[in-house]
Design a protein around this motif. Structure first.
Motif, PDB file in Angstrom:
ATOM      1  N   VAL A 170       0.814  -1.219   0.000  1.00 49.84           N
ATOM      2  CA  VAL A 170       0.000   0.000   0.000  1.00 49.84           C
ATOM      3  C   VAL A 170       0.848   1.268   0.000  1.00 49.84           C
ATOM      4  N   GLN A 171       1.800   1.324   0.891  1.00 51.03           N
ATOM      5  CA  GLN A 171       2.578   2.545   1.077  1.00 51.03           C
ATOM      6  C   GLN A 171       3.770   2.591   0.119  1.00 51.03           C
ATOM      7  N   HIS A 172       3.914   3.722  -0.586  1.00 54.27           N
ATOM      8  CA  HIS A 172       5.029   3.887  -1.510  1.00 54.27           C
ATOM      9  C   HIS A 172       6.068   4.855  -0.961  1.00 54.27           C
ATOM     10  N   ASP A 173       5.670   5.640   0.025  1.00 52.09           N
ATOM     11  CA  ASP A 173       6.536   6.690   0.557  1.00 52.09           C
ATOM     12  C   ASP A 173       6.992   6.403   1.988  1.00 52.09           C
ATOM     13  N   ILE A 174       6.428   5.384   2.619  1.00 48.06           N
ATOM     14  CA  ILE A 174       6.724   5.067   4.018  1.00 48.06           C
ATOM     15  C   ILE A 174       7.635   3.843   4.087  1.00 48.06           C
TER      16      ILE A 174
ATOM     17  N   CYS B  29      -4.130   1.068  15.589  1.00 50.00           N
ATOM     18  CA  CYS B  29      -4.947   1.894  14.688  1.00 50.00           C
ATOM     19  C   CYS B  29      -4.107   2.442  13.544  1.00 50.00           C
ATOM     20  N   MET B  30      -2.896   2.888  13.854  1.00 49.95           N
ATOM     21  CA  MET B  30      -2.016   3.416  12.826  1.00 49.95           C
ATOM     22  C   MET B  30      -1.676   2.345  11.792  1.00 49.95           C
TER      23      MET B  30
ATOM     24  N   CYS C 104      -4.884   2.992   3.446  1.00 46.09           N
ATOM     25  CA  CYS C 104      -4.830   4.356   2.922  1.00 46.09           C
ATOM     26  C   CYS C 104      -3.374   4.801   2.724  1.00 46.09           C
ATOM     27  N   PRO C 105      -2.940   4.983   1.472  1.00 47.06           N
ATOM     28  CA  PRO C 105      -1.570   5.462   1.256  1.00 47.06           C
ATOM     29  C   PRO C 105      -1.430   6.918   1.702  1.00 47.06           C
TER      30      PRO C 105
ATOM     31  N   LEU D  61       3.095  11.148   8.350  1.00 46.95           N
ATOM     32  CA  LEU D  61       3.176  10.031   9.291  1.00 46.95           C
ATOM     33  C   LEU D  61       3.077  10.488  10.748  1.00 46.95           C
ATOM     34  N   GLN D  62       3.732  11.581  11.109  1.00 50.16           N
ATOM     35  CA  GLN D  62       3.631  12.065  12.485  1.00 50.16           C
ATOM     36  C   GLN D  62       2.218  12.576  12.775  1.00 50.16           C
ATOM     37  N   LEU D  63       1.590  13.188  11.787  1.00 46.69           N
ATOM     38  CA  LEU D  63       0.191  13.603  11.932  1.00 46.69           C
ATOM     39  C   LEU D  63      -0.687  12.391  12.203  1.00 46.69           C
ATOM     40  N   LEU D  64      -0.460  11.303  11.480  1.00 47.20           N
ATOM     41  CA  LEU D  64      -1.210  10.071  11.709  1.00 47.20           C
ATOM     42  C   LEU D  64      -0.949   9.539  13.116  1.00 47.20           C
ATOM     43  N   GLY D  65       0.311   9.547  13.556  1.00 51.33           N
ATOM     44  CA  GLY D  65       0.645   9.081  14.906  1.00 51.33           C
ATOM     45  C   GLY D  65      -0.049   9.905  15.980  1.00 51.33           C
ATOM     46  N   ALA D  66      -0.035  11.221  15.815  1.00 55.29           N
ATOM     47  CA  ALA D  66      -0.697  12.101  16.791  1.00 55.29           C
ATOM     48  C   ALA D  66      -2.205  11.860  16.803  1.00 55.29           C
TER      49      ALA D  66
END
Length: 192
Positions: free
Chosen positions: A48-52, A84-85, A92-93, A99-104
């Protein structure tokens, strides 16, 4: 008329342990069967993830762990937030800058689910050095919840600790064992 609950609780109060729950084998059976619904369904780094990349996840989960430690969050928050993350990243890519926004956001959701005192959004913004805004976190909260189909009350490693330890005759007597087990579970969620 102000109906907001503004009481400040200094300590966290936990319910007493019910010995009937720890003696019933159905509890472990149910935990194990429900856990399969909350395991990430793919290797999102590949599919799914291309940038992570995996090291980025480790950096963010370590940051999440540090936030939880500094805020003295209840032990259940970090495992639920990471779960959840991971599940969100399976569906969802995103860009590495998000990524930090998702973690928060996941910390916010987990604190609302498993804590008596949720983490304030403003505090989470401060922990990101204000690289994300209040509006970002609030809008991503809805995005994460919708992508997870509002199913965020997942079974985590934390849920097994008391079930396993309390089944031994010496388990209820060892607070140090509980503390070490909680630490081990928290640290295991920061790995890749």
């Amino acid at each position: 008329m102000d109906l907001a609950c503004t009481e400040q609780i200094e300590t966290t109060v936990f319910a007493q342990k019910d010995p009937c729950i720890f003696k019933d084998p159905r509890v472990m059976k149910n935990l194990l069967s429900q856990e399969t619904m909350f395991v990430p369904q793919c290797n999102y780094f590949v599919e799914v993830q291309h940038d992570i990349q995996p090291f980025m996840r480790k950096v963010v989960t370590t940051w999440m762990h540090e936030v939880c430690e500094e805020q003295m969050c209840e032990d259940q928050i970090l495992p639920l937030a990471v779960n959840c993350m991971d599940r969100f990243l399976c569906v969802c890519p995103i860009k590495k800058q998000q990524l930090q926004l998702l973690g928060a956001t996941c910390l916010l959701i987990a604190s609302k689910m498993r804590s008596t005192n949720s983490l304030p959004v403003e505090l989470l913004c401060a922990y990101t050095d204000y690289s994300v805004t209040y509006e970002h976190i609030v809008s991503w909260e809805l995005l994460v919840l919708s992508k997870l189909k509002w199913n965020v009350a997942s079974v985590t490693g934390f849920d097994y600790i008391d079930q396993i330890i309390e089944r031994f005759p010496w388990g209820s007597e060892s607070n140090l064992l509980h503390r070490h087990a909680h630490t081990l579970v928290s640290i295991s969620y920061t790995g890749t």
